[in-house]
Design a protein around this motif. Structure first.
Motif, PDB file in Angstrom:
ATOM      1  N   VAL A 191       0.551  -1.106  -0.251  1.00 54.26           N
ATOM      2  CA  VAL A 191      -0.350  -0.102   0.077  1.00 54.26           C
ATOM      3  C   VAL A 191       0.626   1.230  -0.063  1.00 54.26           C
ATOM      4  O   VAL A 191       0.600   2.395  -0.938  1.00 54.26           O
ATOM      5  CB  VAL A 191      -1.050   0.236   1.680  1.00 54.26           C
ATOM      6  CG1 VAL A 191      -1.526   1.655   1.166  1.00 54.26           C
ATOM      7  CG2 VAL A 191      -1.380  -1.401   1.442  1.00 54.26           C
ATOM      8  N   VAL A 192       2.131   1.156   0.440  1.00 55.51           N
ATOM      9  CA  VAL A 192       2.788   2.271   0.748  1.00 55.51           C
ATOM     10  C   VAL A 192       4.342   1.734  -0.029  1.00 55.51           C
ATOM     11  O   VAL A 192       4.138   0.528   0.017  1.00 55.51           O
ATOM     12  CB  VAL A 192       2.773   3.343   2.034  1.00 55.51           C
ATOM     13  CG1 VAL A 192       2.019   3.052   3.115  1.00 55.51           C
ATOM     14  CG2 VAL A 192       3.771   2.134   2.898  1.00 55.51           C
ATOM     15  N   THR A 231      -1.320  -0.498  10.855  1.00 56.36           N
ATOM     16  CA  THR A 231      -2.793  -1.133  10.163  1.00 56.36           C
ATOM     17  C   THR A 231      -3.101  -2.589   9.703  1.00 56.36           C
ATOM     18  O   THR A 231      -4.128  -2.940  10.749  1.00 56.36           O
ATOM     19  CB  THR A 231      -3.478  -0.279   9.701  1.00 56.36           C
ATOM     20  OG1 THR A 231      -4.005   0.950  10.021  1.00 56.36           O
ATOM     21  CG2 THR A 231      -4.898  -0.721   9.107  1.00 56.36           C
ATOM     22  N   MET A 232      -2.327  -2.345   9.197  1.00 52.97           N
ATOM     23  CA  MET A 232      -1.843  -4.525   9.194  1.00 52.97           C
ATOM     24  C   MET A 232      -1.484  -5.062   9.966  1.00 52.97           C
ATOM     25  O   MET A 232      -2.111  -5.988  10.349  1.00 52.97           O
ATOM     26  CB  MET A 232      -0.906  -4.526   8.334  1.00 52.97           C
ATOM     27  CG  MET A 232      -1.104  -3.490   6.934  1.00 52.97           C
ATOM     28  SD  MET A 232      -2.135  -4.307   6.275  1.00 52.97           S
ATOM     29  CE  MET A 232      -2.535  -3.176   4.491  1.00 52.97           C
ATOM     30  N   LEU A 271      -3.708   3.606  16.839  1.00 55.58           N
ATOM     31  CA  LEU A 271      -3.294   3.773  16.301  1.00 55.58           C
ATOM     32  C   LEU A 271      -3.301   5.889  17.245  1.00 55.58           C
ATOM     33  O   LEU A 271      -2.058   6.208  16.882  1.00 55.58           O
ATOM     34  CB  LEU A 271      -4.691   4.678  14.831  1.00 55.58           C
ATOM     35  CG  LEU A 271      -3.862   3.382  14.002  1.00 55.58           C
ATOM     36  CD1 LEU A 271      -5.257   3.651  12.807  1.00 55.58           C
ATOM     37  CD2 LEU A 271      -3.094   2.737  13.860  1.00 55.58           C
ATOM     38  N   LEU A 272      -4.525   5.425  17.776  1.00 57.89           N
ATOM     39  CA  LEU A 272      -4.341   6.628  18.478  1.00 57.89           C
ATOM     40  C   LEU A 272      -3.547   6.600  19.615  1.00 57.89           C
ATOM     41  O   LEU A 272      -3.225   8.106  20.573  1.00 57.89           O
ATOM     42  CB  LEU A 272      -6.168   7.760  18.749  1.00 57.89           C
ATOM     43  CG  LEU A 272      -6.671   7.536  17.386  1.00 57.89           C
ATOM     44  CD1 LEU A 272      -7.470   8.545  17.358  1.00 57.89           C
ATOM     45  CD2 LEU A 272      -5.981   9.048  16.312  1.00 57.89           C
ATOM     46  N   ILE A 294       3.543   7.723   7.844  1.00 53.30           N
ATOM     47  CA  ILE A 294       2.548   7.391   6.889  1.00 53.30           C
ATOM     48  C   ILE A 294       3.216   6.010   6.964  1.00 53.30           C
ATOM     49  O   ILE A 294       1.997   4.644   7.332  1.00 53.30           O
ATOM     50  CB  ILE A 294       2.597   7.805   5.669  1.00 53.30           C
ATOM     51  CG1 ILE A 294       1.699   8.871   5.745  1.00 53.30           C
ATOM     52  CG2 ILE A 294       1.638   6.504   4.438  1.00 53.30           C
ATOM     53  CD1 ILE A 294       0.572   9.332   6.228  1.00 53.30           C
ATOM     54  N   ILE A 295       4.660   5.108   7.018  1.00 50.45           N
ATOM     55  CA  ILE A 295       4.464   3.323   6.661  1.00 50.45           C
ATOM     56  C   ILE A 295       4.433   3.262   8.198  1.00 50.45           C
ATOM     57  O   ILE A 295       3.961   2.191   8.144  1.00 50.45           O
ATOM     58  CB  ILE A 295       6.295   3.727   6.342  1.00 50.45           C
ATOM     59  CG1 ILE A 295       6.247   4.258   5.330  1.00 50.45           C
ATOM     60  CG2 ILE A 295       6.869   2.493   6.993  1.00 50.45           C
ATOM     61  CD1 ILE A 295       7.793   3.992   4.879  1.00 50.45           C
ATOM     62  N   THR A 296       4.323   3.999   9.339  1.00 49.28           N
ATOM     63  CA  THR A 296       4.546   3.071  10.486  1.00 49.28           C
ATOM     64  C   THR A 296       2.437   3.392  11.043  1.00 49.28           C
ATOM     65  O   THR A 296       2.546   2.160  11.339  1.00 49.28           O
ATOM     66  CB  THR A 296       4.782   4.767  11.346  1.00 49.28           C
ATOM     67  OG1 THR A 296       5.918   4.636  11.376  1.00 49.28           O
ATOM     68  CG2 THR A 296       4.704   4.013  12.977  1.00 49.28           C
TER      69      THR A 296
END
Length: 157
Positions: A73-74, A89-90, A131-132, A82-84
């Protein structure tokens, strides 16, 4: 983030402990009808079982697979943040159904329906938590613990 095998072990322990605790608190709250002060203590009972399981899965299987999936995806040239987020997410997409299955088998009446419901309830919370909250907190703790080593490694790179 981690640059050595030792740092990766420490980071994975931190991440697994925070992630597992948050998800156990969430599941205890779901099972008891809400969050009370007792919820946080009740969640500690499953930690000795679930943290080692999460660590082993993450360290030996999921991290490599999630990284490969994220890079579909990236690109390596994308911003590190963004990579992190893509890798995180994966990881959630792999760990959440797996850990939900393990929790269903260990702590609930095992059935396909119970696992699907557990996974369905856990997935949105796991993604938001990771994520948060969990991810940023784990990275902050890691950077604080390894501040000198990371600075020295950056100077030599």
């Amino acid at each position: 983030m981690p640059k050595t095998k030792f740092q990766n072990v420490v980071f994975t322990i931190i991440m697994a402990a925070i992630m597992v605790y948050g998800m156990i608190v969430y599941n205890v709250a779901l099972n008891t009808g809400g969050v009370t002060n007792a919820t946080f203590g009740m969640a500690l009972h499953e930690m000795p079982i679930m943290v080692p399981i999460a660590f082993i899965l993450e360290f030996f299987v999921v991290e490599k697979l999630a990284t490969r999936l994220a890079f579909t995806v990236v690109r390596p040239t994308d911003r590190p943040q963004i990579i992190t987020y893509a890798i995180s997410t994966m990881i959630v997409c792999i760990m959440c159904p797996t850990m939900s299955l393990i929790a269903t088998l260990l702590f609930k009446e095992p059935s396909l329906g119970t696992w699907v419901q557990t996974f369905g309830c856990n997935m949105p919370m796991a993604l938001i938590w990771q994520l948060l909250f969990c991810g940023p907190l784990a990275r902050l703790i890691f950077r604080t613990l390894f501040r000198k080593q990371l600075a020295a490694q950056a100077r030599t790179a």
